[in-house]
Design a protein around this motif. Sequence first.
Motif, PDB file in Angstrom:
ATOM      1  N   ASP A   1      -2.713   7.326  -4.824  1.00  5.09           N
ATOM      2  CA  ASP A   1      -2.804   7.000  -6.251  1.00  5.09           C
ATOM      3  C   ASP A   1      -3.840   5.903  -6.475  1.00  5.09           C
ATOM      4  N   LEU A   2      -5.112   6.270  -6.321  1.00  4.90           N
ATOM      5  CA  LEU A   2      -6.173   5.301  -6.564  1.00  4.90           C
ATOM      6  C   LEU A   2      -6.208   4.915  -8.040  1.00  4.90           C
ATOM      7  N   VAL A   3      -6.439   3.629  -8.278  1.00  4.83           N
ATOM      8  CA  VAL A   3      -6.504   3.117  -9.645  1.00  4.83           C
ATOM      9  C   VAL A   3      -7.945   2.768  -9.976  1.00  4.83           C
ATOM     10  N   ALA A   4      -8.418   3.157 -11.158  1.00  6.58           N
ATOM     11  CA  ALA A   4      -9.796   2.875 -11.564  1.00  6.58           C
ATOM     12  C   ALA A   4     -10.011   1.384 -11.744  1.00  6.58           C
TER      13      ALA A   4
ATOM     14  N   GLY B   1     -11.987  10.123   7.023  1.00  6.50           N
ATOM     15  CA  GLY B   1     -12.294  10.471   5.645  1.00  6.50           C
ATOM     16  C   GLY B   1     -12.404   9.241   4.778  1.00  6.50           C
ATOM     17  N   ASP B   2     -12.996   9.404   3.605  1.00  2.00           N
ATOM     18  CA  ASP B   2     -13.205   8.296   2.672  1.00  2.00           C
ATOM     19  C   ASP B   2     -11.995   8.197   1.747  1.00  2.00           C
ATOM     20  N   LEU B   3     -10.991   7.449   2.171  1.00  2.00           N
ATOM     21  CA  LEU B   3      -9.734   7.370   1.429  1.00  2.00           C
ATOM     22  C   LEU B   3      -9.861   6.602   0.122  1.00  2.00           C
ATOM     23  N   ASP B   4     -10.769   5.648   0.055  1.00  2.00           N
ATOM     24  CA  ASP B   4     -10.920   4.853  -1.161  1.00  2.00           C
ATOM     25  C   ASP B   4     -12.156   5.224  -1.962  1.00  2.00           C
ATOM     26  N   ASN B   5     -12.828   6.316  -1.577  1.00  2.00           N
ATOM     27  CA  ASN B   5     -13.965   6.848  -2.343  1.00  2.00           C
ATOM     28  C   ASN B   5     -15.072   5.833  -2.602  1.00  2.00           C
TER      29      ASN B   5
ATOM     30  N   LEU C   1      -5.739   0.775  -3.659  1.00  2.00           N
ATOM     31  CA  LEU C   1      -5.322   1.847  -2.768  1.00  2.00           C
ATOM     32  C   LEU C   1      -3.807   1.815  -2.637  1.00  2.00           C
ATOM     33  N   LYS C   2      -3.158   2.842  -3.149  1.00  4.56           N
ATOM     34  CA  LYS C   2      -1.705   2.888  -3.181  1.00  4.56           C
ATOM     35  C   LYS C   2      -1.232   4.295  -2.838  1.00  4.56           C
ATOM     36  N   PHE C   3      -0.193   4.375  -2.006  1.00  3.42           N
ATOM     37  CA  PHE C   3       0.356   5.659  -1.599  1.00  3.42           C
ATOM     38  C   PHE C   3       1.813   5.781  -2.029  1.00  3.42           C
TER      39      PHE C   3
ATOM     40  N   MET D   1       0.818  -1.209   0.000  1.00  2.00           N
ATOM     41  CA  MET D   1       0.000   0.000   0.000  1.00  2.00           C
ATOM     42  C   MET D   1       0.855   1.263   0.000  1.00  2.00           C
ATOM     43  N   GLY D   2       2.046   1.175   0.599  1.00  2.00           N
ATOM     44  CA  GLY D   2       2.988   2.278   0.548  1.00  2.00           C
ATOM     45  C   GLY D   2       2.875   3.299   1.655  1.00  2.00           C
ATOM     46  N   LEU D   3       1.916   3.140   2.573  1.00  2.00           N
ATOM     47  CA  LEU D   3       1.734   4.106   3.657  1.00  2.00           C
ATOM     48  C   LEU D   3       2.502   3.596   4.879  1.00  2.00           C
ATOM     49  N   LYS D   4       3.814   3.788   4.849  1.00  2.00           N
ATOM     50  CA  LYS D   4       4.666   3.311   5.929  1.00  2.00           C
ATOM     51  C   LYS D   4       5.215   4.508   6.701  1.00  2.00           C
ATOM     52  N   PHE D   5       4.899   4.540   7.984  1.00  2.00           N
ATOM     53  CA  PHE D   5       5.317   5.668   8.806  1.00  2.00           C
ATOM     54  C   PHE D   5       5.478   5.206  10.240  1.00  2.00           C
TER      55      PHE D   5
END
Length: 544
Positions: free
Chosen positions: A73-76, A420-424, A88-90, A1-5
């Motif tokens: 960077d949401l992908v359709a 919030g709605d991160l994945d819409n 869902l990718k960051f 997912m790339g959200l590493k913190f």
Amino acid sequence: MGLKFQHYNGMTGKLYLPEIMGSGVALFDFDNDGDLDVFLVQGNVLEPGAQPARTQFPWRGPGLPRSRLFRNDLVAGKDGSRTHKFSLKFTDVTEKSGIVADGYGMGVAVGDINNDGWADLYITNLGANQMYLNKGDGTFSEVTGKTGTDDPRWSTSAAFFDYDRDGWLDLMVVNYANFSATNSPTCYAVTSARDYCTPRVFRAPGNRLFHNKGNGTFEDVTVSAGVDKEFGHGLGVVSADFDGDGWTDIYIANDGDPNQLWLNQKDGTFKNEAFLAGAAVNRDGKAEAGMGVDAGDFDGNATEDIFVTHLMDETNTLYVNLGKALFEDRTREAGLGMPGHRFTGFGTAFFDYDNDGWLDLLVANGAVQFLPLMRKGDPYPLGQPNQLFHNDGRGKFVEVTDNVAVGFQLLEVSRAAAFGDLDNDGDTDVLVTNSNGPARLFLNQVGSRNHWLGLQLISKNAGRYALGAQVEIVISKNNFRWRRVRTDGSYLSANDPRVLVGLGGAAAVEPVRVLWPDGTVEEWKGTPVDQYVTLREGTGSQKQ
């Protein structure tokens, strides 16, 4: 997912108070591509000249820890829609963004300060704060000095709101304690063991209110607005129209001091009416350790209620708005007494996790003093589980953590929570930060079972977000929902500015009415559901 913190709190073994307080997170669409990006606030060392141990904080690259910006960077999907499944990718774009936030970070606020349609950032620190202007090309420029918005004290939460209805976002900065590593005494628990000091050991420095002049600068109006007359160890802040007069007010949660309800006098000044309003202390007349705070209409009577999180052995407090900013502590009646008594709460929000139309509650927990039963070998034994409460629609909340919230049972030191709605996909997700631990993203898999309506409000004179706008969604004659546009609330955090309304089984809505920040009322009919819709001021039917 790339959200590493991984958060770093600067822990040295000397038990400095800031180690247990941070840090914040913002969910905002910095590149205007229609999905929420993430900004995570980082801590640092607390003593001058010290260097963080890489065994404690395994960050990449040279230099000190710094806050990070992640692009979503949401992908359709195959059908052209956006979906959280496999998409869902960051991407960490901190270096490209030009944001250099390497102080001891605490919180973050989001707002469009120059009305150019791009979301700007205000970062609070233990020390000088930072204002970053979004240039609209993926980069930011620091304009703290130019805008006149610095505060060199220990700032915590901040809020953007338009208190004078001139179409420009103003800024409230909440300050906590007059701390420094050189003035920190040794403190002890009731067991006589060393422990973290309470904030009352340090003087409360007072808050600051900045007025946006509309020319790229702010002026400090703390004194002229009257908000210099009350002091408290401030941690949480939320803005809303509590008395229903069409002007935005401010509520501040104080740690160990009476809370403050600053009612807008419509002439550029405020009065703290918290005691008269019944929202300063709990029903027993005691000031509690206020941490996080939110406001919302949980009982469906078109008034803004208040929820404040507190220290273990106290209770999180629910102040029910009876109308005209008169509040009553109904914590026990709502079933929130004992569940909050067990833990120390920080980040929180009223949000409808299952989209049934009723605002539920989440509380992010983590202790601030060493727990009586320390876990063997744990160098930071403050971990507690988080909690989720379901609103039954009849004035009560029921804890559903074990049945619904997978991962909330982890024993971590949770602090901020952004919503919030991160994945819409039409339901609200939650990003929680942990002191000296990883950020955790909890994706909602429940809310999409019901119908929903998402609204992006754009006003003519108040930028992209239209902060402070109020929305009435009429489902049927006696069934409506009342929401507002905001980014503030919770603890040290900034939330999704879009209005997301759960409709339950209703597959359609009657009129959607918007009370814009300048007082104009408009109505839209035939608004489609189960999707996000943009409402622009001036395109609806005007109402009196």
